[in-house]
Design a protein around this motif. Sequence first.
Motif, PDB file in Angstrom:
ATOM      1  N   GLY A  49       0.798  -1.212   0.000  1.00 22.75           N
ATOM      2  CA  GLY A  49       0.000   0.000   0.000  1.00 22.75           C
ATOM      3  C   GLY A  49       0.828   1.257   0.000  1.00 22.75           C
ATOM      4  O   GLY A  49       0.287   2.371  -0.035  1.00 22.75           O
ATOM      5  N   ARG A  50       2.161   1.083   0.031  1.00 22.26           N
ATOM      6  CA  ARG A  50       3.058   2.243   0.046  1.00 22.26           C
ATOM      7  C   ARG A  50       3.652   2.509  -1.341  1.00 22.26           C
ATOM      8  O   ARG A  50       4.509   3.360  -1.494  1.00 22.26           O
ATOM      9  CB  ARG A  50       4.173   2.008   1.065  1.00 22.26           C
ATOM     10  CG  ARG A  50       3.658   1.834   2.493  1.00 22.26           C
ATOM     11  CD  ARG A  50       4.778   1.522   3.462  1.00 22.26           C
ATOM     12  NE  ARG A  50       5.750   2.615   3.532  1.00 22.26           N
ATOM     13  CZ  ARG A  50       6.883   2.541   4.229  1.00 22.26           C
ATOM     14  NH1 ARG A  50       7.176   1.429   4.892  1.00 22.26           N
ATOM     15  NH2 ARG A  50       7.709   3.565   4.251  1.00 22.26           N
ATOM     16  N   PRO A 195       7.967   9.471  -2.474  1.00 28.82           N
ATOM     17  CA  PRO A 195       6.515   9.477  -2.712  1.00 28.82           C
ATOM     18  C   PRO A 195       6.205  10.072  -4.088  1.00 28.82           C
ATOM     19  O   PRO A 195       6.748  11.103  -4.471  1.00 28.82           O
ATOM     20  CB  PRO A 195       5.976  10.371  -1.583  1.00 28.82           C
ATOM     21  CG  PRO A 195       7.075  10.462  -0.577  1.00 28.82           C
ATOM     22  CD  PRO A 195       8.355  10.325  -1.340  1.00 28.82           C
ATOM     23  N   CYS A 196       5.325   9.397  -4.834  1.00 30.36           N
ATOM     24  CA  CYS A 196       4.909   9.890  -6.141  1.00 30.36           C
ATOM     25  C   CYS A 196       3.386   9.857  -6.225  1.00 30.36           C
ATOM     26  O   CYS A 196       2.724   9.155  -5.457  1.00 30.36           O
ATOM     27  CB  CYS A 196       5.514   9.034  -7.266  1.00 30.36           C
ATOM     28  SG  CYS A 196       7.314   9.183  -7.406  1.00 30.36           S
ATOM     29  N   PHE A 197       2.849  10.618  -7.190  1.00 28.69           N
ATOM     30  CA  PHE A 197       1.400  10.771  -7.290  1.00 28.69           C
ATOM     31  C   PHE A 197       0.979  10.669  -8.750  1.00 28.69           C
ATOM     32  O   PHE A 197       1.705  11.051  -9.666  1.00 28.69           O
ATOM     33  CB  PHE A 197       0.954  12.108  -6.693  1.00 28.69           C
ATOM     34  CG  PHE A 197       1.359  12.275  -5.255  1.00 28.69           C
ATOM     35  CD1 PHE A 197       0.527  11.851  -4.233  1.00 28.69           C
ATOM     36  CD2 PHE A 197       2.587  12.832  -4.926  1.00 28.69           C
ATOM     37  CE1 PHE A 197       0.903  11.987  -2.912  1.00 28.69           C
ATOM     38  CE2 PHE A 197       2.981  12.975  -3.604  1.00 28.69           C
ATOM     39  CZ  PHE A 197       2.134  12.539  -2.588  1.00 28.69           C
ATOM     40  N   TYR A 205       2.687   4.704  -8.268  1.00 26.34           N
ATOM     41  CA  TYR A 205       4.058   4.282  -8.515  1.00 26.34           C
ATOM     42  C   TYR A 205       4.805   5.354  -9.309  1.00 26.34           C
ATOM     43  O   TYR A 205       4.218   6.032 -10.173  1.00 26.34           O
ATOM     44  CB  TYR A 205       4.072   2.958  -9.270  1.00 26.34           C
ATOM     45  CG  TYR A 205       3.539   1.805  -8.453  1.00 26.34           C
ATOM     46  CD1 TYR A 205       4.298   1.244  -7.433  1.00 26.34           C
ATOM     47  CD2 TYR A 205       2.257   1.296  -8.681  1.00 26.34           C
ATOM     48  CE1 TYR A 205       3.802   0.205  -6.661  1.00 26.34           C
ATOM     49  CE2 TYR A 205       1.756   0.251  -7.916  1.00 26.34           C
ATOM     50  CZ  TYR A 205       2.529  -0.293  -6.908  1.00 26.34           C
ATOM     51  OH  TYR A 205       2.039  -1.318  -6.138  1.00 26.34           O
ATOM     52  N   CYS A 206       6.080   5.498  -9.026  1.00 31.69           N
ATOM     53  CA  CYS A 206       6.898   6.529  -9.658  1.00 31.69           C
ATOM     54  C   CYS A 206       7.246   6.153 -11.100  1.00 31.69           C
ATOM     55  O   CYS A 206       7.135   4.994 -11.505  1.00 31.69           O
ATOM     56  CB  CYS A 206       8.192   6.741  -8.874  1.00 31.69           C
ATOM     57  SG  CYS A 206       7.963   7.424  -7.220  1.00 31.69           S
ATOM     58  N   SER A 207       7.700   7.120 -11.851  1.00 37.33           N
ATOM     59  CA  SER A 207       8.308   6.859 -13.152  1.00 37.33           C
ATOM     60  C   SER A 207       9.807   6.684 -12.936  1.00 37.33           C
ATOM     61  O   SER A 207      10.360   7.138 -11.928  1.00 37.33           O
ATOM     62  CB  SER A 207       8.031   8.017 -14.112  1.00 37.33           C
ATOM     63  OG  SER A 207       8.695   9.192 -13.674  1.00 37.33           O
ATOM     64  N   PRO A 208      10.511   6.074 -13.882  1.00 35.67           N
ATOM     65  CA  PRO A 208      11.935   5.790 -13.660  1.00 35.67           C
ATOM     66  C   PRO A 208      12.813   7.027 -13.576  1.00 35.67           C
ATOM     67  O   PRO A 208      13.912   6.961 -13.002  1.00 35.67           O
ATOM     68  CB  PRO A 208      12.307   4.930 -14.873  1.00 35.67           C
ATOM     69  CG  PRO A 208      11.285   5.255 -15.904  1.00 35.67           C
ATOM     70  CD  PRO A 208      10.025   5.518 -15.144  1.00 35.67           C
ATOM     71  N   VAL A 377       2.019   0.235 -15.441  1.00 31.69           N
ATOM     72  CA  VAL A 377       2.928   0.466 -14.313  1.00 31.69           C
ATOM     73  C   VAL A 377       2.461   1.631 -13.448  1.00 31.69           C
ATOM     74  O   VAL A 377       3.019   1.874 -12.378  1.00 31.69           O
ATOM     75  CB  VAL A 377       4.368   0.737 -14.804  1.00 31.69           C
ATOM     76  CG1 VAL A 377       4.961  -0.515 -15.399  1.00 31.69           C
ATOM     77  CG2 VAL A 377       4.410   1.877 -15.816  1.00 31.69           C
ATOM     78  N   GLN A 378       1.470   2.362 -13.915  1.00 33.40           N
ATOM     79  CA  GLN A 378       0.840   3.405 -13.115  1.00 33.40           C
ATOM     80  C   GLN A 378      -0.665   3.222 -13.191  1.00 33.40           C
ATOM     81  O   GLN A 378      -1.200   2.679 -14.160  1.00 33.40           O
ATOM     82  CB  GLN A 378       1.262   4.802 -13.602  1.00 33.40           C
ATOM     83  CG  GLN A 378       2.738   5.081 -13.307  1.00 33.40           C
ATOM     84  CD  GLN A 378       3.171   6.460 -13.763  1.00 33.40           C
ATOM     85  OE1 GLN A 378       2.877   6.862 -14.874  1.00 33.40           O
ATOM     86  NE2 GLN A 378       3.898   7.169 -12.903  1.00 33.40           N
TER      87      GLN A 378
END
Length: 574
Positions: A49-50, A195-197, A205-208, A377-378
């Motif tokens: 969940g993180r 943290p990403c949004f 989830y973040c981008s690379p 992936v997002q």
Amino acid sequence: MKFLSCLWLLALCAACQSKPAPTETKPEWFSERAEQTGLTFTHVNGMSGRFHYAEIIGSGVALFDMDNDGDLDVFLVQSKGGSRLFRNDLANGRLSFVDVTERSGIVSGGYGMGVAAGDFDNDGCVDLYLTNLGQNQLFHNNCDGTFTDVSARSGTAGSDGDWSVSAAFVDYDRDGWLDLFVTHYLNWRADKSTPCFGASGRPDYCSPNVYQPQMSRLFHNNHDGTFTDVTVRAGLWREFGPALGVSTADFNGDGWTDIYVANDGQPNQLWINQHDGTFKNTALLSGAALSANGKAKGSMGVDAGDVDNDGREDLFMTELTGEGANFFLNNGAGVFEDRGVPSGLAALTIGHTGFGTAWIDYDNDGRLDLLTVNGAVQTIESLARAGDPLPLHQPKRLFRNAGNGRFEDVTARAGAVFLLSEVGRGAAFGDIDNDGDTDVVVSNNNGRARLLIDNVGNRNHWVGLRLVGSGDPKRVALRTTDVARGTPDVARPFKGRDMLGASVRVTLPDGRSIFRRARSDGSYASANDPRVLVGLGDVSKPVDVRVTWPDGEVETWRSVPIDTYTTLHEGSSR
């Protein structure tokens, strides 16, 4: 009353006669048979969940013959330990898998990502290399159904801070021993996660590009069970990106194997072999670094194959939703043209995020088609709004090579398994039931593994080839194995290995040629069947086969039988 009864009977008979004849149910092109055959495996990514980045990247699968019985066994990578090895007990065309993980001695301790397969010590038994978030593991095949962890001794384990995904065994220096290329992704750690949004403002989830890429590694085989890291010596340290996929082939036609690296959101690399242990990245000059509009895309899966049968290795890469896949056509000497738009593949793939992929001739008509395994992936907002616990899933796609430079989407005719929406990642391709066509094992992130059995390829003719090193030169011979009847070649003492990187030219009776190569790399985080399977369409006569071995030697075999597998041993044509 009798008159009315007769009328009723006549009407009933007329109704019976007017019923349409029952239609014959055609078999699906691909049928899903994982649970039916005992290949039961569920990937668990450990999501907390993180939105830890590593949760959505794995994992892969390997197809390899661990016990030299002539059929492909399966290794499935688990994230938090617990990867599984399944032995294929194929008999009389009937598939059955048995979980032999415990008796094999394989203990996967890391957070698993991918797997590569190759015989690194030339003992005739295929070994396994597991990539992880953290140190990697090399398992030596003891040729008795067991494996030994030789990670530390081999020098290929890396460090705790590494993040490896795909890997490839490749004899880059043509010394007869398989070396090892390992992709590295990002400098990311769970305890230092950023943290990403997403677009909605919710955590995602973040981008690379949020993290720095790691440098991929090249290990040279020392011929004694150990490897030396030659990344700097080979010149690979000069340019690198967040690497997810790798495919090795002779891209410029000089007889030496090159390395193509698919990077996530940064230019890809084409490392051309300089014949002296070093490589030069020519991707930008050759047209294989960026798309036609000069954009670096989110490349994940990659495969090389000769799409137009001109003897040159072409490239395909899966990309992010909204980008469309890259299809680089090799115009000679390692110069590429992006044919994603003219071929139709860019438009056909733009709605999906692709991972595992391969050029496969699913219908054995002699032309290479494409299969992609997909999963975002997002967060997909429509799925999130519907309360989906993992709103990333997408269906698989199948594209048929029309033979005129274009591809058509035939997913709707491919079978019910293509209607399943899952978070696809790894995919391994090979003839699992030895019936002469290409099957697929798919590893789904946080989901069940799928076994896609090809039911249509063997309606056409085919020739199967296993290309093996000479081993014992006194006893090399041409052997034909009718694996369709389950009669493996057990008469010959086996010491040679699959000659990854060998190229094949199959000449048909009418003079046409089809080009293929032996390889286990490509796709995404997975290992493929090293045998060469060539679809022949309606050709029903034996074919001639010319093999160019990895060291540059060339041999020709005349009148090789079709619709069966033949083992060609290095040096036996003479």
